[in-house]
Enzyme design. Structure first.
Site, PDB file in Angstrom:
ATOM      1  N   PHE A 258       8.441  43.815 -68.290  1.00 55.30           N
ATOM      2  CA  PHE A 258       7.514  44.871 -68.692  1.00 55.30           C
ATOM      3  C   PHE A 258       8.064  46.272 -68.430  1.00 55.30           C
ATOM      4  O   PHE A 258       7.325  47.223 -68.219  1.00 55.30           O
ATOM      5  CB  PHE A 258       6.132  44.684 -68.029  1.00 55.30           C
ATOM      6  CG  PHE A 258       5.169  44.015 -68.974  1.00 55.30           C
ATOM      7  CD1 PHE A 258       5.378  42.708 -69.367  1.00 55.30           C
ATOM      8  CD2 PHE A 258       4.091  44.707 -69.523  1.00 55.30           C
ATOM      9  CE1 PHE A 258       4.541  42.096 -70.281  1.00 55.30           C
ATOM     10  CE2 PHE A 258       3.246  44.116 -70.431  1.00 55.30           C
ATOM     11  CZ  PHE A 258       3.468  42.808 -70.804  1.00 55.30           C
ATOM     12  N   CYS A 269      -6.025  44.454 -76.182  1.00 51.29           N
ATOM     13  CA  CYS A 269      -6.352  44.377 -74.746  1.00 51.29           C
ATOM     14  C   CYS A 269      -5.977  45.631 -73.961  1.00 51.29           C
ATOM     15  O   CYS A 269      -6.854  46.370 -73.526  1.00 51.29           O
ATOM     16  CB  CYS A 269      -5.677  43.160 -74.128  1.00 51.29           C
ATOM     17  SG  CYS A 269      -6.177  41.638 -74.934  1.00 51.29           S
TER      18      CYS A 269
HETATM   19  C1  UGA Z   1      -2.121  41.460 -72.335  1.00 50.84           C
HETATM   20  C2  UGA Z   1      -1.684  40.969 -70.944  1.00 50.84           C
HETATM   21  O1  UGA Z   1      -0.260  40.909 -70.864  1.00 50.84           O
HETATM   22  C3  UGA Z   1      -2.273  39.587 -70.650  1.00 50.84           C
HETATM   23  O2  UGA Z   1      -1.933  39.175 -69.341  1.00 50.84           O
HETATM   24  C4  UGA Z   1      -3.791  39.664 -70.804  1.00 50.84           C
HETATM   25  O3  UGA Z   1      -4.393  38.405 -70.588  1.00 50.84           O
HETATM   26  C5  UGA Z   1      -4.125  40.143 -72.217  1.00 50.84           C
HETATM   27  O4  UGA Z   1      -3.549  41.430 -72.434  1.00 50.84           O
HETATM   28  C6  UGA Z   1      -5.615  40.247 -72.311  1.00 50.84           C
HETATM   29  O5  UGA Z   1      -6.211  41.091 -71.634  1.00 50.84           O
HETATM   30  O6  UGA Z   1      -6.239  39.409 -72.981  1.00 50.84           O
HETATM   31  P1  UGA Z   1      -1.266  40.928 -74.829  1.00 50.84           P
HETATM   32  O7  UGA Z   1      -2.234  41.978 -75.271  1.00 50.84           O
HETATM   33  O8  UGA Z   1      -1.210  39.628 -75.544  1.00 50.84           O
HETATM   34  O9  UGA Z   1      -1.542  40.557 -73.274  1.00 50.84           O
HETATM   35  O10 UGA Z   1       0.172  41.574 -74.926  1.00 50.84           O
HETATM   36  P2  UGA Z   1       1.339  42.006 -73.933  1.00 50.84           P
HETATM   37  O11 UGA Z   1       2.395  40.994 -73.925  1.00 50.84           O
HETATM   38  O12 UGA Z   1       0.775  42.427 -72.628  1.00 50.84           O
HETATM   39  O13 UGA Z   1       1.883  43.282 -74.704  1.00 50.84           O
HETATM   40  C7  UGA Z   1       1.042  44.424 -74.888  1.00 50.84           C
HETATM   41  C8  UGA Z   1       1.771  45.534 -75.563  1.00 50.84           C
HETATM   42  O14 UGA Z   1       2.734  46.098 -74.673  1.00 50.84           O
HETATM   43  C9  UGA Z   1       2.553  45.145 -76.830  1.00 50.84           C
HETATM   44  O15 UGA Z   1       2.314  46.106 -77.825  1.00 50.84           O
HETATM   45  C10 UGA Z   1       4.004  45.145 -76.376  1.00 50.84           C
HETATM   46  O16 UGA Z   1       4.887  45.445 -77.412  1.00 50.84           O
HETATM   47  C11 UGA Z   1       3.981  46.249 -75.335  1.00 50.84           C
HETATM   48  N1  UGA Z   1       5.060  46.147 -74.321  1.00 50.84           N
HETATM   49  C12 UGA Z   1       5.120  45.074 -73.491  1.00 50.84           C
HETATM   50  C13 UGA Z   1       5.990  47.161 -74.207  1.00 50.84           C
HETATM   51  O17 UGA Z   1       5.939  48.164 -74.953  1.00 50.84           O
HETATM   52  N2  UGA Z   1       6.970  47.060 -73.259  1.00 50.84           N
HETATM   53  C14 UGA Z   1       7.061  45.999 -72.432  1.00 50.84           C
HETATM   54  O18 UGA Z   1       7.981  45.983 -71.576  1.00 50.84           O
HETATM   55  C15 UGA Z   1       6.124  44.989 -72.548  1.00 50.84           C
END
Ligand code: UGA
Length: 467
Positions: A258, A269
């Protein structure tokens, strides 16, 4: 022991939870007010894209452990464990969460509960919600206080929903601290296989369980905005944020996960959860504690405008008439979700500033078209890149990571690639004659190398002179 379980809501969370509870051997009924979704799921089709879920769904439908209905009466009759997995979106024009779907489930279900039952909330809710629901259930249910209300937040990520449900990092259960009842025992039965695997199980009071979820998402959002803030500083100084993230990530206290700089977080979310968290803290008189989340949100939104600015620079200072190919529309790979997607938002902004924008996404085209019908959508990378002045990679699908720079040389009008997720090999693209512009790193390529190096040096010289 096999239990009879109902899951209310059949979106990402509910459909995954229902199918996975059946996979654990329980008898499960999924409930939704939308007959279209219920019909699709009952026929073994998913209303959204989630890798691996359709197999679990079909296997359990075929085994007779899983069915779907719109009837609350059928669910109340069949199950004594009721999971709530409906959405809690951002309220229109406000930061706070809209709890109307949760209220609707409880108001319809509780009057049907005539004997001992357990209601387990999974949705993300503002702290204090489950206590209010517990009182409401006790008022409305004929079985009164023998209906136990507990909170069992869900931490699944889209794209890994099955894995995260069947092998979560931890299971959290919030129970009524004064009357803990039997719910812990029941939940231990439901998740027996997971607990046998040694997955940590934390039993807390209701408020702590609700807060664990919002705090986790707030931390993740903060981590992403932290590295994106570092990307801004790297862009101003000529440093490289990916190397920086690798280096600080080796410190186990920081960790590399992350810490990917890019165009920021989106989806259904993180953005709405940090806003709802701020709103709730304000209601509780603790708003000062979370003012930093406003900055987290600001940094995140700035990523999008910054990307538009860099694209404008890359095509010579004006977007009017420029042909831009956008690769990726989903908020992240392995998902067709475009809710608050930075990729789609950037595509829209580019078009509003006069560019002619063609978008390709392996899975999210249909959903994107619904939100942004005025953008042009193509069926392949080559189709949208044909004659383009710049290609923007905005979602890191494997298909894009594996792109061959040589094969695109004769397709485009200008060899310019902007890597909004730092997911491409800069070296491969530059050595094939492309100008490569990543996030939080100096641009590389025939004309840009000098341009960026000089402007970074100029800024450094200016700041030294100013001191
Ligand atoms: C997020 C949380 O990671 C889950 O643990 C949680 O259960 C979920 O929300 C929820 O509340 O239901 P999600 O929305 O599926 O999960 O997506 P993530 O993998 O967290 O990514 C979120 C955003 O952050 C994406 O747009 C991704 O591209 C971005 N991101 C992620 C970054 O820009 N950099 C990173 O290093 C990681």
């Amino acid at each position: 022991m096999t239990r009879n379980i109902a899951v209310f809501g059949t979106g990402y969370l509910g459909a995954t939870h229902a199918a996975c509870m059946a996979e654990l051997g329980h008898q499960v009924i999924g409930v939704d007010v939308d007959p279209g979704k219920v019909g699709q799921l009952a026929a073994g089709e998913l209303p959204f894209y989630e890798p691996g879920l359709v197999e679990v769904l079909r296997r359990n439908l075929d085994a007779g452990r899983l069915r779907f209905t719109t009837s609350y009466a059928e669910a109340a009759e069949f199950a004594d464990i009721h999971f709530i997995g409906v959405g809690t979106p951002q309220r229109k024009g406000e930061f706070a969460a809209d709890l109307s779907y949760i209220d609707a489930v409880v108001e319809e279900l509780a009057p049907l509960l005539t004997s001992k039952a357990f209601i387990l909330g999974k949705s993300t809710v503002p702290v204090g919600t489950s206590e209010a629901l517990r009182r409401k259930v006790h008022d409305l249910a004929p079985a009164g206080k023998s209906v136990e209300v507990a909170w069992n937040p869900e931490f699944l990520r889209e794209g890994y929903a099955v894995q995260d449900t069947l092998h979560p990092d931890r299971i959290v259960l919030g129970v009524d601290a004064l009357n803990p009842g039997l719910v812990e025992e029941v939940v231990r039965e439901v998740y027996k296989d997971l607990l046998d695997e040694g997955i940590p199980f934390l039993v807390t009071d209701l408020a702590t369980a609700e807060l664990v979820k919002t705090a986790a998402n707030a931390f993740l959002a903060t981590k992403i905005s932290f590295i994106n803030a570092m990307a801004e500083v790297c862009e101003a100084s000529g440093a490289d944020v990916t190397v920086l993230a690798d280096a600080i990530g080796h410190d186990a206290r920081i960790g590399r996960r992350f810490l990917n700089a890019g165009i920021g977080f989106g989806g259904g979310c993180l953005p709405k959860d940090i806003r709802a968290f701020m709103a709730r803290a304000g209601e509780l008189g603790a708003d000062q504690a979370l003012t930093f989340l406003r900055e987290v949100d600001n940094i995140n939104m700035r990523r999008r405008t910054r990307m538009v600015e860099r694209a404008k620079d890359a095509v010579g200072g004006s977007l009017i008439g420029a042909r831009i190919a956008v690769l990726g529309a989903a908020f992240k790979p392995d998902s067709d979700d475009v809710r608050d997607s930075p990729a789609l938002n950037i595509a829209g902004q580019l078009q509003l500033q006069g560019a002619s924008v063609s978008v390709y996404d392996p899975k999210a085209t249909e959903n994107s078209r619904r939100i942004f019908p005025t953008l042009t959508y193509g069926a392949s990378v080559n189709e949208v890149c044909r004659g383009s002045d710049a290609i923007l990679v905005l979602t890191e699908w494997n298909e894009f990571k594996r792109l061959d720079p040589v094969s695109l040389v004769d397709v485009v009008r200008q060899r310019v690639i902007l890597d909004g997720r730092n997911c491409l090999s800069q070296q491969d693209w530059v050595s094939s004659g492309w100008t490569y512009i990543g996030v939080g790193k100096p641009a590389h390529g025939p004309e840009w190398q000098d341009h960026w190096a000089n402007s970074a040096i100029e800024r450094q010289v200016e700041s030294v002179n100013a001191e």
